[in-house]
Scaffold this motif. Structure first.
Motif, PDB file in Angstrom:
ATOM      1  N   VAL A  35      15.734  14.974 -28.798  1.00 42.65           N
ATOM      2  CA  VAL A  35      14.820  15.051 -29.704  1.00 42.65           C
ATOM      3  C   VAL A  35      14.614  17.297 -29.182  1.00 42.65           C
ATOM      4  O   VAL A  35      12.726  17.127 -29.191  1.00 42.65           O
ATOM      5  CB  VAL A  35      13.583  14.509 -29.950  1.00 42.65           C
ATOM      6  N   GLY A  36      15.362  17.601 -27.806  1.00 42.31           N
ATOM      7  CA  GLY A  36      14.699  18.572 -27.202  1.00 42.31           C
ATOM      8  C   GLY A  36      14.034  19.788 -27.878  1.00 42.31           C
ATOM      9  O   GLY A  36      14.195  20.857 -27.397  1.00 42.31           O
ATOM     10  N   SER A  37      14.333  20.349 -29.924  1.00 43.71           N
ATOM     11  CA  SER A  37      14.508  21.167 -30.473  1.00 43.71           C
ATOM     12  C   SER A  37      14.131  20.869 -31.702  1.00 43.71           C
ATOM     13  O   SER A  37      14.570  19.843 -31.966  1.00 43.71           O
ATOM     14  CB  SER A  37      15.420  22.157 -29.798  1.00 43.71           C
ATOM     15  N   THR A  48      39.047  11.324 -21.362  1.00 47.71           N
ATOM     16  CA  THR A  48      37.807  12.346 -20.451  1.00 47.71           C
ATOM     17  C   THR A  48      36.393  11.363 -20.831  1.00 47.71           C
ATOM     18  O   THR A  48      36.541  11.576 -22.551  1.00 47.71           O
ATOM     19  CB  THR A  48      38.089  13.440 -20.367  1.00 47.71           C
ATOM     20  N   ALA A  49      35.466  11.084 -20.547  1.00 42.58           N
ATOM     21  CA  ALA A  49      34.858  10.525 -20.526  1.00 42.58           C
ATOM     22  C   ALA A  49      33.867  11.374 -21.326  1.00 42.58           C
ATOM     23  O   ALA A  49      33.706  12.524 -21.266  1.00 42.58           O
ATOM     24  CB  ALA A  49      33.592   9.902 -19.636  1.00 42.58           C
ATOM     25  N   PHE A  50      32.759  11.078 -22.571  1.00 44.14           N
ATOM     26  CA  PHE A  50      31.820  12.284 -23.387  1.00 44.14           C
ATOM     27  C   PHE A  50      30.606  12.479 -22.391  1.00 44.14           C
ATOM     28  O   PHE A  50      29.965  11.511 -22.367  1.00 44.14           O
ATOM     29  CB  PHE A  50      31.933  11.695 -24.429  1.00 44.14           C
ATOM     30  N   VAL A  51      30.444  13.500 -22.307  1.00 47.26           N
ATOM     31  CA  VAL A  51      28.513  13.255 -21.966  1.00 47.26           C
ATOM     32  C   VAL A  51      28.444  14.757 -22.739  1.00 47.26           C
ATOM     33  O   VAL A  51      28.662  15.825 -22.833  1.00 47.26           O
ATOM     34  CB  VAL A  51      28.280  14.120 -20.217  1.00 47.26           C
ATOM     35  N   GLY A  52      26.937  14.462 -23.996  1.00 45.99           N
ATOM     36  CA  GLY A  52      26.655  15.108 -25.038  1.00 45.99           C
ATOM     37  C   GLY A  52      25.503  16.752 -24.244  1.00 45.99           C
ATOM     38  O   GLY A  52      25.464  16.512 -22.735  1.00 45.99           O
ATOM     39  N   GLY A  53      25.458  17.342 -24.735  1.00 46.73           N
ATOM     40  CA  GLY A  53      24.328  18.126 -24.117  1.00 46.73           C
ATOM     41  C   GLY A  53      24.036  19.366 -24.683  1.00 46.73           C
ATOM     42  O   GLY A  53      24.772  19.280 -26.139  1.00 46.73           O
ATOM     43  N   PRO A  54      23.534  20.266 -24.384  1.00 46.61           N
ATOM     44  CA  PRO A  54      23.015  21.380 -25.401  1.00 46.61           C
ATOM     45  C   PRO A  54      24.438  22.598 -26.354  1.00 46.61           C
ATOM     46  O   PRO A  54      24.463  22.946 -26.451  1.00 46.61           O
ATOM     47  CB  PRO A  54      22.165  22.795 -24.570  1.00 46.61           C
ATOM     48  N   MET A 105      -4.633  12.065 -16.247  1.00 48.19           N
ATOM     49  CA  MET A 105      -2.804  12.265 -16.304  1.00 48.19           C
ATOM     50  C   MET A 105      -2.606  11.596 -17.546  1.00 48.19           C
ATOM     51  O   MET A 105      -1.126  11.717 -17.992  1.00 48.19           O
ATOM     52  CB  MET A 105      -2.551  11.606 -15.495  1.00 48.19           C
ATOM     53  N   ASP A 106      -2.861  10.308 -17.921  1.00 47.99           N
ATOM     54  CA  ASP A 106      -2.096   8.876 -18.945  1.00 47.99           C
ATOM     55  C   ASP A 106      -2.877  10.148 -20.256  1.00 47.99           C
ATOM     56  O   ASP A 106      -1.506  10.001 -21.278  1.00 47.99           O
ATOM     57  CB  ASP A 106      -2.792   7.773 -18.984  1.00 47.99           C
ATOM     58  N   MET A 107      -4.003  10.299 -20.361  1.00 48.50           N
ATOM     59  CA  MET A 107      -4.227  11.318 -21.325  1.00 48.50           C
ATOM     60  C   MET A 107      -3.809  12.633 -21.991  1.00 48.50           C
ATOM     61  O   MET A 107      -3.198  12.612 -22.869  1.00 48.50           O
ATOM     62  CB  MET A 107      -6.041  12.123 -21.277  1.00 48.50           C
ATOM     63  N   LEU A 108      -3.087  13.070 -20.670  1.00 46.77           N
ATOM     64  CA  LEU A 108      -2.511  13.994 -20.980  1.00 46.77           C
ATOM     65  C   LEU A 108      -0.469  14.395 -21.332  1.00 46.77           C
ATOM     66  O   LEU A 108       0.040  14.898 -22.487  1.00 46.77           O
ATOM     67  CB  LEU A 108      -2.292  15.451 -19.687  1.00 46.77           C
ATOM     68  N   LEU A 109      -0.812  13.151 -20.882  1.00 54.10           N
ATOM     69  CA  LEU A 109       1.368  13.445 -20.661  1.00 54.10           C
ATOM     70  C   LEU A 109       1.783  12.350 -22.121  1.00 54.10           C
ATOM     71  O   LEU A 109       2.743  12.322 -22.254  1.00 54.10           O
ATOM     72  CB  LEU A 109       1.763  12.277 -19.499  1.00 54.10           C
ATOM     73  N   THR A 110       0.657  11.650 -22.629  1.00 52.75           N
ATOM     74  CA  THR A 110       1.443  10.347 -23.684  1.00 52.75           C
ATOM     75  C   THR A 110       1.426  11.957 -25.323  1.00 52.75           C
ATOM     76  O   THR A 110       1.237  10.834 -26.311  1.00 52.75           O
ATOM     77  CB  THR A 110       0.115   9.761 -23.715  1.00 52.75           C
ATOM     78  N   THR A 111       0.495  12.601 -25.062  1.00 53.48           N
ATOM     79  CA  THR A 111       0.571  13.879 -26.202  1.00 53.48           C
ATOM     80  C   THR A 111       1.857  14.507 -25.981  1.00 53.48           C
ATOM     81  O   THR A 111       2.300  14.185 -27.575  1.00 53.48           O
ATOM     82  CB  THR A 111      -0.493  14.997 -25.327  1.00 53.48           C
ATOM     83  N   GLY A 112       3.105  14.351 -25.625  1.00 53.78           N
ATOM     84  CA  GLY A 112       4.412  14.681 -25.418  1.00 53.78           C
ATOM     85  C   GLY A 112       4.716  14.275 -26.439  1.00 53.78           C
ATOM     86  O   GLY A 112       5.736  14.128 -27.391  1.00 53.78           O
ATOM     87  N   GLU A 113       5.060  12.576 -26.184  1.00 55.05           N
ATOM     88  CA  GLU A 113       5.399  11.528 -27.580  1.00 55.05           C
ATOM     89  C   GLU A 113       4.758  11.747 -28.936  1.00 55.05           C
ATOM     90  O   GLU A 113       5.216  11.366 -29.797  1.00 55.05           O
ATOM     91  CB  GLU A 113       5.457   9.779 -26.893  1.00 55.05           C
ATOM     92  N   GLN A 114       3.368  11.803 -29.409  1.00 54.30           N
ATOM     93  CA  GLN A 114       2.867  12.367 -30.247  1.00 54.30           C
ATOM     94  C   GLN A 114       2.881  13.611 -30.924  1.00 54.30           C
ATOM     95  O   GLN A 114       3.352  13.064 -32.329  1.00 54.30           O
ATOM     96  CB  GLN A 114       1.034  12.068 -30.675  1.00 54.30           C
ATOM     97  N   VAL A 115       3.804  14.314 -30.114  1.00 57.44           N
ATOM     98  CA  VAL A 115       4.095  16.229 -30.948  1.00 57.44           C
ATOM     99  C   VAL A 115       5.635  14.836 -31.346  1.00 57.44           C
ATOM    100  O   VAL A 115       5.717  15.791 -32.720  1.00 57.44           O
ATOM    101  CB  VAL A 115       4.754  16.510 -29.880  1.00 57.44           C
ATOM    102  N   ALA A 168       8.689  12.079 -25.171  1.00 56.67           N
ATOM    103  CA  ALA A 168       9.193  13.769 -25.443  1.00 56.67           C
ATOM    104  C   ALA A 168      10.190  14.459 -25.413  1.00 56.67           C
ATOM    105  O   ALA A 168      11.344  14.319 -25.135  1.00 56.67           O
ATOM    106  CB  ALA A 168       7.782  13.953 -24.311  1.00 56.67           C
ATOM    107  N   MET A 169       9.790  15.549 -26.262  1.00 56.11           N
ATOM    108  CA  MET A 169      10.841  16.558 -26.381  1.00 56.11           C
ATOM    109  C   MET A 169      11.586  17.085 -25.758  1.00 56.11           C
ATOM    110  O   MET A 169      10.590  17.566 -24.324  1.00 56.11           O
ATOM    111  CB  MET A 169      10.200  17.801 -27.425  1.00 56.11           C
ATOM    112  N   GLY A 170      12.795  17.022 -24.741  1.00 58.57           N
ATOM    113  CA  GLY A 170      12.808  18.112 -23.415  1.00 58.57           C
ATOM    114  C   GLY A 170      11.971  17.489 -22.229  1.00 58.57           C
ATOM    115  O   GLY A 170      12.091  16.413 -21.750  1.00 58.57           O
ATOM    116  N   ASP A 171      12.061  18.692 -21.613  1.00 56.53           N
ATOM    117  CA  ASP A 171      10.987  18.696 -20.690  1.00 56.53           C
ATOM    118  C   ASP A 171       9.166  18.886 -20.612  1.00 56.53           C
ATOM    119  O   ASP A 171       9.044  18.869 -20.315  1.00 56.53           O
ATOM    120  CB  ASP A 171      11.515  20.043 -19.959  1.00 56.53           C
ATOM    121  N   THR A 172       9.457  18.429 -21.598  1.00 51.56           N
ATOM    122  CA  THR A 172       7.464  18.233 -21.720  1.00 51.56           C
ATOM    123  C   THR A 172       7.072  17.891 -20.791  1.00 51.56           C
ATOM    124  O   THR A 172       5.793  17.687 -20.684  1.00 51.56           O
ATOM    125  CB  THR A 172       7.359  18.069 -23.410  1.00 51.56           C
TER     126      THR A 172
END
Length: 417
Positions: free
Chosen positions: A13-15, A407-413, A66-76, A42-46
């Motif tokens: 869910v990075g974008s 060959t193994a599958f590895v997804g990404g951008p 820190m918990d107050m801050l970091l939980t906002t990423g998943e809420q987004v 949370a999105m990507g590197d949030t």
């Protein structure tokens, strides 16, 4: 109609584009006749970005804040996903961890789930909603927001699946299942059709990053059917279950590695009763987790012994050992880093002699020295120099017959199939 919990990680869910693709996948699952509860990270590197931002303001921020801050990423993530699903013409509702009754203990940054009261989830499902839940978070009995630590969204998903008695919990990631080893190192790694809870738990504890150990523990304890599959393909994934069918001739199911290793050696220790208890009680009281322990023979009334800890605990462990000088006589304490623990895992090892011997032989033929060894019924671990990681894993993978023709599958951008 079955009830399915789907979990999507940060890369999935990075974008905005990826959120739209995941929304389509969730809708497809619903259109197949399933009720869907979706847990998001949370999105990507949030999360990393939020941590970096906090460090700019305070190098040692309060754990509560820190918990107050970091939980906002998943809420987004859950709010945006709900919007994307609504755009596709389907009803959806987003919830935080505490809104779905995720009760934890009070330990900020590493809370453990105590109970889940999923009344709002059941109500939303009866109203034909797709339910979106923020992973990684809950609330203590005192009403404080907490986070579950590393792998918290996996744990949220499996715990929710157990609480609502879901028919299946699907973990979506950037690889299309669980592989015999890291497909980024071994391109011909074998994708496993199924693996037992015990084997997966060993691999997860030993460094395999596809699933977090706590999530596997929950799945095993509550017998939650678990599937790992790719966010980027429709390929069949890997089933984690109580008893997995062993492929004929395959004794070792997987090879894991962990670079987060430091070796500490205490040299010239006086050989008297209670020496080990003195050191390791002190380490336990300091909350230092010790992994492998090796002791040499006694010469002239003195012995050497070594143990491994995480890199984060190295300095603290040395400090604790030095503080024990007042109780135990020893010559010196040394440490070593730039190490890696490589482990082979397989339920078939218990009934097949010579598995460990083969591992030692393969490593020796690579002209690599083994520094420490640890074994159990279904795993053997060796600590070696980190620079030798790739060649040793490749050699072991071939030696145990794990190489695949594909060959193994590895997804990404760059690979969004």
């Amino acid at each position: 109609m079955s009830l399915v919990v789907m979990k999507f990680g940060g890369s999935s869910v990075g974008s905005a584009e990826r959120i739209q693709k995941v929304a389509q996948r969730i809708v497809e699952k619903r259109q197949q006749g399933h009720q869907c509860v979706v847990v998001l990270s949370a999105m990507g590197d949030t999360t990393d970005d939020l941590i970096d931002l906090s460090q700019q303001l305070n190098k040692n921020p309060p754990a509560r804040e820190m918990d107050m801050l970091l939980t906002t990423g998943e809420q987004v993530s859950v709010a945006l996903m709900s919007m994307a699903i609504h755009k596709l013409g389907h009803p959806a509702i987003s919830y935080t961890g505490w809104q779905v009754g995720m009760k934890t203990d009070e330990h900020h940054g590493r809370a453990k789930i105590k109970d889940i009261k999923p009344d709002r989830i059941h109500k939303a499902l009866k109203e034909d909603q797709i339910v979106l839940v923020a992973g990684f978070q809950g609330t203590s009995d005192e009403g404080e927001i907490t986070t579950l630590g590393r792998g918290g969204s996996d744990t949220t998903a499996v715990a929710l699946a157990a609480a609502i008695q879901a028919d299946e919990c699907e973990i979506y990631t950037d690889v299309d299942g669980i592989y015999s080893t890291d497909p980024r190192i071994v391109k011909c790694a074998r994708k496993l059709n199924e693996i037992s809870y015990d084997e997966m738990l060993e691999l997860a504890n030993l460094g395999a990053a596809v699933l977090h150990p706590r999530a596997v523990e929950y799945a095993k304890h509550y017998q939650v059917p678990l599937v790992v599959r790719s966010s980027f393909t429709q390929n069949e994934g890997t089933y984690v279950k109580e008893e997995a069918v062993m492929e004929q001739g395959i004794v070792v199911s997987g090879i894991a590695y962990d670079k987060n290793v430091a070796k500490i050696s205490i040299l010239g220790v006086e050989d008297v009763p209670g020496v080990l208890a003195t050191f390791f009680n002190a380490l336990a009281e300091a909350n230092v987790n010790v992994d492998i322990i090796v002791q040499s023979g006694v010469i002239n009334g003195k012995a050497d012994f070594s143990f491994s800890v995480t890199l984060e605990d190295k300095d603290r462990a040395i400090e604790v050992v030095e503080q024990a000088r007042s109780k135990v006589s020893f010559d010196e304490v040394t440490s070593e880093t730039e190490l890696v623990k490589i482990s082979i895992v397989g339920a078939g090892m218990v009934s097949n002699p010579g598995v460990a011997a083969k591992m030692f032989d393969v490593i020796s033929k690579q002209n690599v020295s083994i520094k420490m060894v640890s074994t159990s019924e279904i795993k053997v671990s060796c600590v070696i120099a980190q620079k030798d990681l790739t060649e040793v894993i490749l050699a072991l993978h071939t030696a145990y017959g794990l190489d695949s023709q594909t060959t193994a599958f590895v997804g990404g951008p760059k690979d969004r199939r």
